[in-house]
Design a protein around this motif. Structure first.
Motif, mmCIF file in Angstrom:
data_model
loop_
_atom_site.group_PDB
_atom_site.id
_atom_site.type_symbol
_atom_site.label_atom_id
_atom_site.label_comp_id
_atom_site.label_asym_id
_atom_site.label_seq_id
_atom_site.Cartn_x
_atom_site.Cartn_y
_atom_site.Cartn_z
ATOM 1 N N LEU A 168 -24.536 36.290 35.219
ATOM 2 C CA LEU A 168 -25.256 37.510 35.588
ATOM 3 C C LEU A 168 -26.531 37.659 34.766
ATOM 4 O O LEU A 168 -27.579 38.025 35.295
ATOM 5 N N VAL A 169 -26.443 37.370 33.497
ATOM 6 C CA VAL A 169 -27.622 37.465 32.634
ATOM 7 C C VAL A 169 -28.668 36.450 33.066
ATOM 8 O O VAL A 169 -29.853 36.760 33.155
ATOM 9 N N ALA A 170 -28.244 35.232 33.368
ATOM 10 C CA ALA A 170 -29.177 34.189 33.797
ATOM 11 C C ALA A 170 -29.837 34.573 35.117
ATOM 12 O O ALA A 170 -31.032 34.350 35.316
ATOM 13 N N THR A 171 -29.066 35.167 36.034
ATOM 14 C CA THR A 171 -29.619 35.581 37.317
ATOM 15 C C THR A 171 -30.655 36.678 37.116
ATOM 16 O O THR A 171 -31.740 36.640 37.691
ATOM 17 N N ALA A 172 -30.337 37.658 36.278
ATOM 18 C CA ALA A 172 -31.275 38.752 36.012
ATOM 19 C C ALA A 172 -32.541 38.210 35.348
ATOM 20 O O ALA A 172 -33.649 38.616 35.690
ATOM 21 N N ALA A 173 -32.391 37.292 34.411
ATOM 22 C CA ALA A 173 -33.557 36.710 33.747
ATOM 23 C C ALA A 173 -34.384 35.900 34.740
ATOM 24 O O ALA A 173 -35.611 35.928 34.703
ATOM 25 N N GLY A 174 -33.726 35.184 35.633
ATOM 26 C CA GLY A 174 -34.438 34.406 36.638
ATOM 27 C C GLY A 174 -35.233 35.291 37.576
ATOM 28 O O GLY A 174 -36.364 34.981 37.941
ATOM 29 N N GLU A 175 -34.650 36.427 37.967
ATOM 30 C CA GLU A 175 -35.370 37.365 38.836
ATOM 31 C C GLU A 175 -36.557 37.961 38.097
ATOM 32 O O GLU A 175 -37.622 38.151 38.669
ATOM 33 N N SER A 176 -36.388 38.241 36.805
ATOM 34 C CA SER A 176 -37.478 38.784 36.007
ATOM 35 C C SER A 176 -38.611 37.765 35.892
ATOM 36 O O SER A 176 -39.783 38.122 36.021
ATOM 37 N N ASP A 177 -38.257 36.501 35.650
ATOM 38 C CA ASP A 177 -39.268 35.442 35.572
ATOM 39 C C ASP A 177 -40.007 35.284 36.897
ATOM 40 O O ASP A 177 -41.215 35.110 36.917
ATOM 41 N N MET A 178 -39.279 35.374 37.996
ATOM 42 C CA MET A 178 -39.883 35.240 39.319
ATOM 43 C C MET A 178 -40.847 36.394 39.566
ATOM 44 O O MET A 178 -41.962 36.190 40.059
ATOM 45 N N HIS A 179 -40.441 37.605 39.194
ATOM 46 C CA HIS A 179 -41.314 38.775 39.358
ATOM 47 C C HIS A 179 -42.577 38.613 38.515
ATOM 48 O O HIS A 179 -43.675 38.916 38.977
ATOM 49 N N GLU A 180 -42.425 38.133 37.299
ATOM 50 C CA GLU A 180 -43.581 37.934 36.407
ATOM 51 C C GLU A 180 -44.528 36.881 36.988
ATOM 52 O O GLU A 180 -45.742 37.051 36.964
ATOM 53 N N ARG A 181 -43.989 35.792 37.515
ATOM 54 C CA ARG A 181 -44.826 34.760 38.140
ATOM 55 C C ARG A 181 -45.584 35.299 39.342
ATOM 56 O O ARG A 181 -46.773 35.023 39.515
ATOM 57 N N GLU A 182 -44.897 36.090 40.165
ATOM 58 C CA GLU A 182 -45.546 36.682 41.341
ATOM 59 C C GLU A 182 -46.660 37.633 40.913
ATOM 60 O O GLU A 182 -47.732 37.663 41.508
ATOM 61 N N ARG A 183 -46.421 38.416 39.862
ATOM 62 C CA ARG A 183 -47.420 39.343 39.355
ATOM 63 C C ARG A 183 -48.635 38.589 38.827
ATOM 64 O O ARG A 183 -49.779 38.948 39.100
ATOM 65 N N MET A 184 -48.392 37.530 38.074
ATOM 66 C CA MET A 184 -49.490 36.729 37.524
ATOM 67 C C MET A 184 -50.275 36.029 38.633
ATOM 68 O O MET A 184 -51.501 35.945 38.572
ATOM 69 N N LEU A 185 -49.588 35.536 39.638
ATOM 70 C CA LEU A 185 -50.256 34.879 40.767
ATOM 71 C C LEU A 185 -51.124 35.869 41.535
ATOM 72 O O LEU A 185 -52.254 35.562 41.909
ATOM 73 N N ALA A 186 -50.612 37.078 41.745
ATOM 74 C CA ALA A 186 -51.395 38.108 42.433
ATOM 75 C C ALA A 186 -52.635 38.464 41.613
ATOM 76 O O ALA A 186 -53.733 38.626 42.165
ATOM 77 N N GLN A 187 -52.484 38.566 40.303
ATOM 78 C CA GLN A 187 -53.623 38.855 39.436
ATOM 79 C C GLN A 187 -54.657 37.738 39.514
ATOM 80 O O GLN A 187 -55.855 37.988 39.599
ATOM 81 N N TYR A 188 -54.196 36.491 39.502
ATOM 82 C CA TYR A 188 -55.100 35.345 39.621
ATOM 83 C C TYR A 188 -55.896 35.426 40.919
ATOM 84 O O TYR A 188 -57.106 35.224 40.922
#
Length: 93
Positions: free
Chosen positions: A10-30
């Motif tokens: 569960l922790v790994a899944t939550a961290a993975g979703e957080s990483d995915m959200h951060e990547r999407e945010r950074m890509l949108a900013q780019y």
């Protein structure tokens, strides 16, 4: 019997979703920053294309460069003053 996932899963899944959200945010900013850059450069190119001669194009480009450097100096000065002001008050603006 119902099978429950381990806590680590569960922790790994939550961290993975957080990483995915951060990547999407950074890509949108780019993409936003890239679009702004392209828009500005296209505007400058259009202005240069309007000039009547190669000599006028170069003179106009020198003016753009001078204006940009003056603007950069002002922004850098303001940022330096903001840094000094926040340092004087222990980090509070």
């Amino acid at each position: 019997m119902t099978r429950r996932p381990a806590l680590g899963t569960l922790v790994a899944t939550a961290a993975g979703e957080s990483d995915m959200h951060e990547r999407e945010r950074m890509l949108a900013q780019y993409h936003r920053e890239r679009a702004r850059r392209v828009l500005v450069l296209d505007s400058i190119r259009a202005h240069l294309d309007e000039q009547p001669s190669p000599r006028a194009v170069r003179a106009c480009a020198r003016n753009w460069i001078a204006d940009l450097l003056a603007l950069a100096d002002k922004v850098a000065k303001n940022k330096a003053e903001d840094t000094i002001n926040t340092d004087d008050f222990g980090g509070a603006a």
